[in-house]
Motif scaffolding. Structure first.
Motif, PDB file in Angstrom:
ATOM      1  N   ALA A 266       0.832  -1.204   0.000  1.00  0.00           N
ATOM      2  CA  ALA A 266       0.000   0.000   0.000  1.00  0.00           C
ATOM      3  C   ALA A 266       0.872   1.262   0.000  1.00  0.00           C
ATOM      4  CB  ALA A 266      -0.912  -0.008   1.227  1.00  0.00           C
ATOM      5  N   GLY A 267       0.347   2.290  -0.639  1.00  0.00           N
ATOM      6  CA  GLY A 267       1.008   3.594  -0.624  1.00  0.00           C
ATOM      7  C   GLY A 267       2.179   3.746  -1.555  1.00  0.00           C
ATOM      8  N   MET A 268       2.369   2.792  -2.438  1.00  0.00           N
ATOM      9  CA  MET A 268       3.525   2.873  -3.340  1.00  0.00           C
ATOM     10  C   MET A 268       3.234   3.849  -4.483  1.00  0.00           C
ATOM     11  SD  MET A 268       5.672  -0.140  -5.216  1.00  0.00           S
ATOM     12  CE  MET A 268       6.347  -0.636  -3.644  1.00  0.00           C
ATOM     13  N   ARG A 269       4.166   4.764  -4.727  1.00  0.00           N
ATOM     14  CA  ARG A 269       4.019   5.714  -5.819  1.00  0.00           C
ATOM     15  C   ARG A 269       4.130   4.991  -7.153  1.00  0.00           C
ATOM     16  NH1 ARG A 269       7.062  11.244  -4.486  1.00  0.00           N
ATOM     17  NH2 ARG A 269       7.282  11.186  -6.735  1.00  0.00           N
ATOM     18  N   PRO A 270       3.429   5.454  -8.194  1.00  0.00           N
ATOM     19  CA  PRO A 270       3.522   4.792  -9.506  1.00  0.00           C
ATOM     20  C   PRO A 270       4.950   4.717 -10.041  1.00  0.00           C
ATOM     21  CG  PRO A 270       1.644   6.278  -9.465  1.00  0.00           C
ATOM     22  CD  PRO A 270       2.392   6.515  -8.184  1.00  0.00           C
ATOM     23  N   ASP A 271       5.778   5.765  -9.762  1.00  0.00           N
ATOM     24  CA  ASP A 271       7.137   5.747 -10.281  1.00  0.00           C
ATOM     25  C   ASP A 271       8.051   4.795  -9.508  1.00  0.00           C
ATOM     26  OD1 ASP A 271       7.528   7.254  -7.942  1.00  0.00           O
ATOM     27  OD2 ASP A 271       7.394   9.136  -9.052  1.00  0.00           O
ATOM     28  N   ALA A 272       7.513   4.162  -8.444  1.00  0.00           N
ATOM     29  CA  ALA A 272       8.310   3.196  -7.690  1.00  0.00           C
ATOM     30  C   ALA A 272       7.914   1.755  -7.999  1.00  0.00           C
ATOM     31  CB  ALA A 272       8.164   3.452  -6.189  1.00  0.00           C
ATOM     32  N   VAL A 273       6.841   1.575  -8.789  1.00  0.00           N
ATOM     33  CA  VAL A 273       6.334   0.222  -9.047  1.00  0.00           C
ATOM     34  C   VAL A 273       7.334  -0.590  -9.880  1.00  0.00           C
ATOM     35  CG1 VAL A 273       4.518  -1.100 -10.193  1.00  0.00           C
ATOM     36  CG2 VAL A 273       3.935   0.914  -8.841  1.00  0.00           C
ATOM     37  N   PHE A 274       7.835  -0.004 -10.947  1.00  0.00           N
ATOM     38  CA  PHE A 274       8.756  -0.739 -11.805  1.00  0.00           C
ATOM     39  C   PHE A 274      10.038  -1.139 -11.054  1.00  0.00           C
ATOM     40  CE2 PHE A 274      11.559  -0.570 -15.843  1.00  0.00           C
ATOM     41  CZ  PHE A 274      11.427  -1.944 -16.016  1.00  0.00           C
ATOM     42  N   PRO A 275      10.658  -0.231 -10.310  1.00  0.00           N
ATOM     43  CA  PRO A 275      11.824  -0.654  -9.534  1.00  0.00           C
ATOM     44  C   PRO A 275      11.498  -1.775  -8.541  1.00  0.00           C
ATOM     45  CG  PRO A 275      11.775   1.727  -9.685  1.00  0.00           C
ATOM     46  CD  PRO A 275      10.479   1.245 -10.253  1.00  0.00           C
ATOM     47  N   TYR A 276      10.310  -1.676  -7.925  1.00  0.00           N
ATOM     48  CA  TYR A 276       9.906  -2.721  -6.975  1.00  0.00           C
ATOM     49  C   TYR A 276       9.776  -4.071  -7.679  1.00  0.00           C
ATOM     50  CZ  TYR A 276       7.001  -5.334  -3.709  1.00  0.00           C
ATOM     51  OH  TYR A 276       6.495  -6.312  -2.867  1.00  0.00           O
ATOM     52  N   PHE A 277       9.205  -4.061  -8.874  1.00  0.00           N
ATOM     53  CA  PHE A 277       9.062  -5.303  -9.637  1.00  0.00           C
ATOM     54  C   PHE A 277      10.430  -5.892  -9.980  1.00  0.00           C
ATOM     55  CE2 PHE A 277       8.938  -7.488 -13.732  1.00  0.00           C
ATOM     56  CZ  PHE A 277       7.983  -8.463 -13.487  1.00  0.00           C
ATOM     57  N   ILE A 278      11.344  -5.029 -10.391  1.00  0.00           N
ATOM     58  CA  ILE A 278      12.667  -5.503 -10.778  1.00  0.00           C
ATOM     59  C   ILE A 278      13.360  -6.209  -9.631  1.00  0.00           C
ATOM     60  CG2 ILE A 278      14.995  -4.741 -11.447  1.00  0.00           C
ATOM     61  CD1 ILE A 278      13.653  -2.490 -13.055  1.00  0.00           C
ATOM     62  N   ILE A 279      13.318  -5.594  -8.450  1.00  0.00           N
ATOM     63  CA  ILE A 279      14.112  -6.138  -7.361  1.00  0.00           C
ATOM     64  C   ILE A 279      13.443  -7.318  -6.662  1.00  0.00           C
ATOM     65  CG2 ILE A 279      13.277  -4.728  -5.442  1.00  0.00           C
ATOM     66  CD1 ILE A 279      16.361  -4.280  -4.850  1.00  0.00           C
ATOM     67  N   THR A 280      12.148  -7.442  -6.847  1.00  0.00           N
ATOM     68  CA  THR A 280      11.457  -8.553  -6.182  1.00  0.00           C
ATOM     69  C   THR A 280      11.215  -9.735  -7.097  1.00  0.00           C
ATOM     70  OG1 THR A 280       9.307  -7.526  -6.665  1.00  0.00           O
ATOM     71  CG2 THR A 280      10.323  -7.041  -4.507  1.00  0.00           C
ATOM     72  N   LYS A 281      11.261  -9.564  -8.388  1.00  0.00           N
ATOM     73  CA  LYS A 281      10.894 -10.646  -9.309  1.00  0.00           C
ATOM     74  C   LYS A 281      12.062 -11.158 -10.155  1.00  0.00           C
ATOM     75  CE  LYS A 281       6.692 -10.486  -7.880  1.00  0.00           C
ATOM     76  NZ  LYS A 281       6.178 -11.583  -7.021  1.00  0.00           N
ATOM     77  N   PHE A 282      13.187 -10.442 -10.123  1.00  0.00           N
ATOM     78  CA  PHE A 282      14.317 -10.891 -10.929  1.00  0.00           C
ATOM     79  C   PHE A 282      15.363 -11.555 -10.044  1.00  0.00           C
ATOM     80  CE2 PHE A 282      12.458  -7.947 -13.917  1.00  0.00           C
ATOM     81  CZ  PHE A 282      12.724  -8.532 -15.150  1.00  0.00           C
TER      82      PHE A 282
END
Length: 1002
Positions: free
Chosen positions: A305-321
């Motif tokens: 919750a509360g994640m900014r849209p510009d932080a979603v892609f970095p979050y995906f990279i570090i959690t899924k790769f």
């Protein structure tokens, strides 16, 4: 949420990429010795690399993070702006690129000044600076947000660290390193983007079809809304804004235009632009799709919750790769920021130097300008870091929205000025200046009444006019500003006279120049002659080339059938050159402007069946064009060089001249004839009265055994020559006087070898004076650089030497019986001619200039026709006019003085032999050296002066008896200026235009 941490492998990969970035900077650091190399790479970069560089410059971190953020939170409407780029530019790039490459030196905004004056240039360059800083701050901000979410580090410190790295890398390698970094980063970006798309597609349950279905159902696809409403963000707003954005970015942006200038030819620059345009839109779309896929993926998976849209892609990279892949993608992201910011810093430095620093400090050395450029890089980088930090306070507003809004605001009618400039020959400076003022007022009104400023939730309009506030969408503000300039500028111009324009500044000029019918088809039908030929390919693809060949064949048949003596068998020169290539199986390269609009009469009659060079001579001689052989069956065309013969022709002329005189009497007759003619050719018999003003003498410095003063002498009313006077320290003895005219070496009299030479002469006991070439050094405060290549420059330089000598011989302890002159290159030409004309000179040392077949390639050496005197003379005969005075000729093995020992020097010895003085003429030949006034040449000078003027050579020798220059102080250039660092002390009566000098000489 807690911030995930990177593994050691990830950090190693990131570190490796940063080292590679540094390598590129170090790799090209050695090439950055001049501003031309630093900003334009001297044409060393291939077209494909420039195209990749354009791609990398435009995508940066804004694409890597901003587009996925926008695709996640909205639909693809902001991509419409990018889609307009190829639509607009594929119809305009053909003339925009050649226009800039022809009419500007480095700064894009030089065009604005040439078209509309200084105000337009300063306005547009200032707008560019503001836009660049806003964009650079955004790149820093986006990168820091991503790195913070991935590493947990403090955002502010990330901005500082990355910013310092970027400044360092850019300082090292200049534009050449920036471009090759862009190439490296472009491939990394492609790889990382495709990798992310692949992972996302396979991670979404249902794959690609599900992504399209969910995106459509949730308004994440398409480019709407499609309302014709300019008060909100709509498709039509983006279309209109995108069209102007395309012209602004590719037509008026220094970052892009500077890439055009790095290409070797117009053709290469256009190819690079097309490649960059072709790649940019797919990359934008790729990263917008990543955002859409992220939205679908996180509809299926929980997102903190509360994640900014510009932080979603970095979050995906570090959690899924997996480990390592995260490091690679993050490295690509960092590299993207480094590349785009490096390009921004380089272009800002170019504009800062060309549009501002050079305006306030003209006529400075290239070394100073290079140092200033690097200083601007540092300052600009620090400012961008600060702006990035400020952006952290921007709240939750979409970053792309911020960027595009700032672009719109800071565009300020620039496109309007550009479009008026190239398309309207009626628009003038006065009208556009009025338009700019109106545009500023309009932009200020619209911005102040529509923009809320503040921190957090407390934001208020800067100016609230109620119902009269600007209510259109912010992106329309930029559009309206361009339209205001176009409308007001054109109408206002009608109230002022129509300007007289250089046609190269107009689209119509390009269009007229490009009309060459058959010759254009010949270019399309034949493969390029050489990579250096600056022609623009007018068609692409094999089918068009085949069609062109057919048309060309038909045209030849038609032309041949129409050839008669009535038409003088007339053909376009370009066609004839193509015939030569085909008939003799040779390749001929040439600059396009050399053959454009030229025709050959009796063309086919000039061919010789088995002799290509005789054929080329017959054809080209009528056009004042010559050729040079570059290899087996390869030739280069060039304008006729009046000052240059072949070595054999030089020998023949010397043999012919030698028949005119056999003794002192006959030589004296010839010498008197030559001197009278030269005096008239130089117009020295009809000069204005000599000024009575006293020399301007400033800033005496004392060094080891000598002093230096800056001196300016008024040689004609309002005309000043500046120089440096070197004198022995604490001497009361009579001193020889040595003139040291400047030559065509970089940095003029300020360079180290000139300072060494004069300081050593003073330490030996002579009074030495070095002085500027006309329109070089401080003379450039009065005249433009191009004025140096006007014929009158030769007269002025000889006059300056005479007037300087007039003054020097009035000084206390100046010995009028010991007067010498020595200069190299163009200074060598002055040495020979001034010695021939002025008997007060008792010793001469011309350096790397004596030649029987080279009269001096600059009009300042040969422009007044002195070499036509006596039914043609040359520099050898002119040098011989020094006889029987002592003369040392210094020559080398790598320029036109290479034959001096065998050809020119024996001629001099013969003349000196008439007087029984062959012992006073000497030649020092340095076969392994080139065209300079290097140390070995200076050592020869010192020895010759000491022997003939009874100077004490021991004063400049070390304990081992070797001549030692180490005790000479090499001053920084500003210390040698007479008129101040900004030219602020130039006298009020100083001439400021070459036209005024011509009037004075009439």
């Amino acid at each position: 949420m807690s911030n995930p941490t990177l593994s050691l492998l990830d950090y190693l990969i990131i570190g490796t990429v940063l080292i590679i970035n540094l390598y590129f900077g170090l790799r090209y650091a050695r090439n950055q010795g001049t501003t031309e190399a630093y900003f334009a790479a001297k044409g060393r970069v291939p077209a494909w690399a420039i195209g990749m560089s354009l791609l990398a410059t435009l995508i940066s971190s804004v694409t890597f993070l901003g587009y996925p953020s926008e695709g996640y939170s909205s639909n693809w409407i902001l991509l419409v702006q990018g889609l307009m780029v190829p639509i607009v530019l594929l119809g305009t790039i053909w003339f925009i690129v050649p226009l800039y490459r022809k009419v500007i030196g480095l700064s894009t905004y030089e065009y604005f000044e040439k078209r509309f004056g200084g105000f337009a240039r300063y306005y547009s360059s200032t707008a560019f600076v503001l836009r660049q800083f806003s964009s650079m701050g955004t790149v820093f901000f986006l990168l820091s947000v991503a790195l913070t979410n991935m590493t947990g580090a403090d955002t502010f410190y990330i901005i500082i660290v990355v910013g310092l790295i970027i400044i360092t890398v850019n300082l090292l390698g200049g534009i050449e390193a920036v471009i090759w970094l862009d190439v490296f980063q472009g491939f990394m970006l492609f790889a990382s983007g495709l990798l992310c798309v692949a992972v996302l597609v396979f991670s979404v349950q249902g794959g690609l079809p599900e992504i399209f279905n969910v995106a459509s159902a949730n308004n994440r696809a398409g480019f709407g809304p499609y309302d014709l409403d300019f008060t909100k963000l709509t498709f039509f707003v983006m279309v209109i804004n995108g069209a102007f954005y395309a012209i602004q970015k590719y037509g008026t942006d220094q970052t892009v235009v500077q890439r055009y200038l790095t290409a070797k030819t117009d053709k290469a620059a256009i190819k690079a632009s097309i490649l960059g345009i072709s790649l940019t839109v797919p990359v934008w779309a790729l990263f917008m799709f990543i955002g859409t896929a992220l939205f679908v993926y996180y509809k299926q998976q929980p997102l903190p919750a509360g994640m900014r849209p510009d932080a979603v892609f970095p979050y995906f990279i570090i959690t899924k790769f997996p480990t390592g892949v995260v490091g690679f993608i993050l490295a690509a992201m960092i590299s993207a920021a480094i590349c785009s910011l490096s390009a921004d810093l380089n272009s800002l430095a170019a504009v800062g130097l060309e549009d501002f620093y050079k305006k306030f400090r003209p006529a400075r050395t290239d070394k100073e300008y290079l140092n200033v450029s690097k200083t601007i890089v540092i300052i600009s980088g620090l400012i961008a870091i600060a702006i990035g930090a400020i952006y952290l306070q921007a709240g939750n507003e979409g970053v792309l929205g911020i960027v595009f809004t700032l672009y719109a605001i800071f565009s300020g009618g620039i496109v309007g000025i550009f479009l008026l400039g190239i398309f309207s020959a009626r628009a003038n400076k006065q009208g556009v200046n009025i338009a700019i003022v109106v545009c500023i007022l309009f932009t200020a009104y619209a911005f102040l009444t529509s923009t809320k400023i503040g921190y957090g939730d407390t934001k208020n309009l800067l100016l609230d006019l109620g119902a009269y506030n600007f209510t259109q969408h912010k992106l329309m503000l930029g559009v309206y500003s361009h339209l205001v300039v176009i409308g007001v500028g054109y109408v206002a111009s009608l109230f002022f006279p129509k300007p007289k324009l250089d046609q190269n500044l107009l689209y119509s000029g390009w269009r007229n120049a490009s009309k060459s019918s058959v010759s254009d088809v010949a270019d399309a039908a034949n493969p390029p002659r050489n990579a250096n030929a600056p022609s623009v390919e007018t068609s692409t693809g094999s089918r068009l080339r085949k069609l062109g060949a057919i048309i060309l064949l038909i045209s030849y048949v038609t032309t041949a059938s129409a050839q008669t003596s009535d038409s003088q068998f007339r053909k376009p020169l370009k066609d004839v050159i193509s015939q030569i290539e085909a008939r003799y199986s040779v390749k001929i390269r040439y600059p396009e402007e050399l053959v454009k609009d030229k025709y050959v009469t009796y063309a086919d009659w000039r061919f010789r069946p088995s002799d290509v060079e005789k054929t080329m001579t017959n054809i080209l001689a009528s056009q004042d064009i010559t050729f040079a052989k570059e290899g087996d069956k390869k030739y280069k065309l060039q304008p006729y060089q009046y000052h240059l013969k072949t070595p054999d022709e030089g020998k023949q002329q010397l043999a012919y001249l030698a028949t005119f005189y056999q003794d002192v009497a006959s030589w004296s007759t010839r010498k008197a004839e030559l001197r009278t003619c030269m005096w008239e050719a130089l117009k020295l018999s009809h000069l204005p009265a000599k000024p009575t003003s006293q020399p301007i003498i400033t800033n005496k410095r004392t060094y080891d055994g000598y002093t230096v003063e800056n001196v300016a002498i008024e040689t004609l009313p309002g005309l000043y020559v500046a120089g440096s006077l070197y004198k022995p320290l604490n001497t009361k003895a009579q001193m020889p006087v040595v003139l040291n005219p400047d030559g065509h070496f970089g940095d003029g009299r300020y360079r180290a070898d000139s300072q060494y030479r004069c300081a050593m002469q003073a330490r030996m006991g002579a009074m030495a004076f070095s002085y500027d070439l006309f329109a070089w050094g401080e003379s450039a405060l009065q005249f433009k650089a191009e004025d140096h290549r006007k014929s009158l420059a030769q007269t002025i330089q000889i006059l300056n030497g005479m007037r300087i000598l007039d003054w020097l011989l009035t000084l206390k302890n100046a010995d009028s019986k010991r007067v010498a002159i020595s200069g190299g290159s163009g200074g060598g030409s002055q040495t020979m001619l001034l010695t021939a004309l002025d008997d007060r000179i008792t010793l001469s040392v011309p350096v790397v200039m004596l030649s029987s077949y080279h009269s001096g390639g600059c009009p300042c050496e040969s422009g007044m026709g002195v070499h036509l005197c006596g039914n043609s003379t040359n520099n050898v005969e002119i040098a011989a006019m020094a006889a029987p005075r002592p003369q040392l000729v210094i020559s080398d093995g790598k320029d036109w003085t290479q034959h001096v020992p065998d050809t020119e020097f024996p001629f001099l010895q013969r003349i000196y032999g008439f007087y029984g003085k062959t012992d006073v003429v000497k030649n020092v030949h340095l076969p392994q050296e080139g065209h300079d006034y290097g140390k070995n040449k200076r050592l020869a000078l010192y020895d010759f002066l000491a022997k003939n003027f009874s100077l004490d050579l021991k004063k400049v020798q070390d304990k081992a008896g070797n001549i030692d220059e180490s005790k000479c102080t090499i001053e920084k250039y500003p210390a040698m200026y007479v008129f101040g660092e900004k030219g602020e002390n130039l006298p009020a009566n100083a001439i400021r235009k070459f036209d005024d000098l011509e009037k004075l000489m009439q």
